[in-house]
Design a protein around this motif. Structure first.
Motif, PDB file in Angstrom:
ATOM      1  N   ALA A  65       2.251  15.652 -14.167  1.00  0.00           N
ATOM      2  CA  ALA A  65       1.410  16.851 -14.279  1.00  0.00           C
ATOM      3  C   ALA A  65       1.781  17.570 -15.573  1.00  0.00           C
ATOM      4  N   ARG A  66       0.789  18.086 -16.262  1.00  0.00           N
ATOM      5  CA  ARG A  66       1.035  18.726 -17.552  1.00  0.00           C
ATOM      6  C   ARG A  66       2.188  19.720 -17.440  1.00  0.00           C
ATOM      7  N   TRP A  67       3.149  19.573 -18.290  1.00  0.00           N
ATOM      8  CA  TRP A  67       4.344  20.387 -18.465  1.00  0.00           C
ATOM      9  C   TRP A  67       5.483  20.046 -17.502  1.00  0.00           C
ATOM     10  N   SER A  68       5.231  19.395 -16.388  1.00  0.00           N
ATOM     11  CA  SER A  68       6.303  19.135 -15.416  1.00  0.00           C
ATOM     12  C   SER A  68       7.412  18.272 -16.005  1.00  0.00           C
ATOM     13  N   GLY A  69       7.055  17.177 -16.638  1.00  0.00           N
ATOM     14  CA  GLY A  69       8.065  16.312 -17.253  1.00  0.00           C
ATOM     15  C   GLY A  69       8.842  17.031 -18.333  1.00  0.00           C
ATOM     16  N   ALA A  70       8.149  17.843 -19.116  1.00  0.00           N
ATOM     17  CA  ALA A  70       8.814  18.606 -20.181  1.00  0.00           C
ATOM     18  C   ALA A  70       9.788  19.625 -19.599  1.00  0.00           C
ATOM     19  N   ILE A  71       9.434  20.238 -18.482  1.00  0.00           N
ATOM     20  CA  ILE A  71      10.326  21.197 -17.827  1.00  0.00           C
ATOM     21  C   ILE A  71      11.574  20.479 -17.328  1.00  0.00           C
ATOM     22  N   ARG A 121       4.460  25.714 -12.649  1.00  0.00           N
ATOM     23  CA  ARG A 121       5.141  24.414 -12.602  1.00  0.00           C
ATOM     24  C   ARG A 121       6.560  24.556 -12.045  1.00  0.00           C
ATOM     25  N   LEU A 122       7.265  25.612 -12.427  1.00  0.00           N
ATOM     26  CA  LEU A 122       8.603  25.819 -11.869  1.00  0.00           C
ATOM     27  C   LEU A 122       8.533  25.989 -10.354  1.00  0.00           C
ATOM     28  N   HIS A 124       0.837  -1.205   0.000  1.00  0.00           N
ATOM     29  CA  HIS A 124       0.000   0.000   0.000  1.00  0.00           C
ATOM     30  C   HIS A 124       0.873   1.256   0.000  1.00  0.00           C
ATOM     31  N   LEU A 125       1.931   1.262   0.820  1.00  0.00           N
ATOM     32  CA  LEU A 125       2.849   2.401   0.853  1.00  0.00           C
ATOM     33  C   LEU A 125       3.520   2.609  -0.502  1.00  0.00           C
ATOM     34  N   THR A 126       3.947   1.511  -1.123  1.00  0.00           N
ATOM     35  CA  THR A 126       4.587   1.597  -2.436  1.00  0.00           C
ATOM     36  C   THR A 126       3.627   2.164  -3.459  1.00  0.00           C
ATOM     37  N   CYS A 127       2.404   1.714  -3.449  1.00  0.00           N
ATOM     38  CA  CYS A 127       1.395   2.209  -4.385  1.00  0.00           C
ATOM     39  C   CYS A 127       1.128   3.698  -4.151  1.00  0.00           C
ATOM     40  N   SER A 128       1.020   4.103  -2.908  1.00  0.00           N
ATOM     41  CA  SER A 128       0.774   5.506  -2.578  1.00  0.00           C
ATOM     42  C   SER A 128       1.928   6.394  -3.033  1.00  0.00           C
ATOM     43  N   ARG A 129       3.149   5.957  -2.772  1.00  0.00           N
ATOM     44  CA  ARG A 129       4.323   6.730  -3.196  1.00  0.00           C
ATOM     45  C   ARG A 129       4.399   6.814  -4.721  1.00  0.00           C
ATOM     46  N   PHE A 130       4.127   5.698  -5.387  1.00  0.00           N
ATOM     47  CA  PHE A 130       4.145   5.674  -6.847  1.00  0.00           C
ATOM     48  C   PHE A 130       3.127   6.660  -7.401  1.00  0.00           C
ATOM     49  N   HIS A 131       1.936   6.662  -6.831  1.00  0.00           N
ATOM     50  CA  HIS A 131       0.881   7.565  -7.293  1.00  0.00           C
ATOM     51  C   HIS A 131       1.312   9.029  -7.152  1.00  0.00           C
ATOM     52  N   VAL A 132       1.887   9.382  -6.028  1.00  0.00           N
ATOM     53  CA  VAL A 132       2.345  10.759  -5.808  1.00  0.00           C
ATOM     54  C   VAL A 132       3.429  11.115  -6.826  1.00  0.00           C
ATOM     55  N   ALA A 133       4.374  10.205  -7.059  1.00  0.00           N
ATOM     56  CA  ALA A 133       5.460  10.458  -8.014  1.00  0.00           C
ATOM     57  C   ALA A 133       4.929  10.651  -9.426  1.00  0.00           C
ATOM     58  N   VAL A 134       4.009   9.796  -9.848  1.00  0.00           N
ATOM     59  CA  VAL A 134       3.440   9.905 -11.192  1.00  0.00           C
ATOM     60  C   VAL A 134       2.655  11.201 -11.335  1.00  0.00           C
ATOM     61  N   GLU A 135       1.907  11.578 -10.328  1.00  0.00           N
ATOM     62  CA  GLU A 135       1.149  12.830 -10.377  1.00  0.00           C
ATOM     63  C   GLU A 135       2.077  14.043 -10.432  1.00  0.00           C
TER      64      GLU A 135
END
Length: 112
Positions: free
Chosen positions: A20-26, A55-56, A5-16
């Motif tokens: 998030a739109r533009w974050s990966g591109a930045i 985003r910055l 459950h902790l791993t899933c929660s951390r993964f979800h936060v990281a992916v979000e």
């Protein structure tokens, strides 16, 4: 709370955060050597000034990017990856590689 459950929660936060739109591109822009606001904006097609600034600030708040003020005339501001941000390099590279194989240039998913 279980470890799964902790791993899933951390993964979800990281992916979000990164997804998030533009974050990966930045993050990718800074990895590519764009450190000034205008350079990052030019690297990312379609991002507005408001969204880029938001985003910055978010990435800075999360400790992924640091804002450096360079005392000069006029004052310059640069954005650099922190150690935490630098550890994203294999993640960003994997996404770039995956997208090169599976994402059509128009942005639609499909087979290579």
């Amino acid at each position: 709370m279980t470890e799964a459950h902790l791993t899933c929660s951390r993964f979800h936060v990281a992916v979000e955060l990164i997804g998030a739109r533009w974050s990966g591109a930045i993050i990718q822009a800074v990895f590519a050597g764009r450190h000034r606001y205008a350079e990052i904006k030019e690297f990312i097609d379609g991002v507005s000034d408001t969204m880029l600034a938001q985003r910055l600030r978010r990435l800075e708040g999360e400790g992924i990017i640091e804002r450096r003020v360079i005392p000069s005339s006029p004052v310059r501001v640069e954005y650099h990856l922190t150690d935490k941000g630098l550890e994203l390099e294999p993640v960003i590279k994997a996404l770039v590689d995956w997208s090169g194989k599976w994402i059509r240039p128009s942005g639609a998913a499909g087979e290579a």
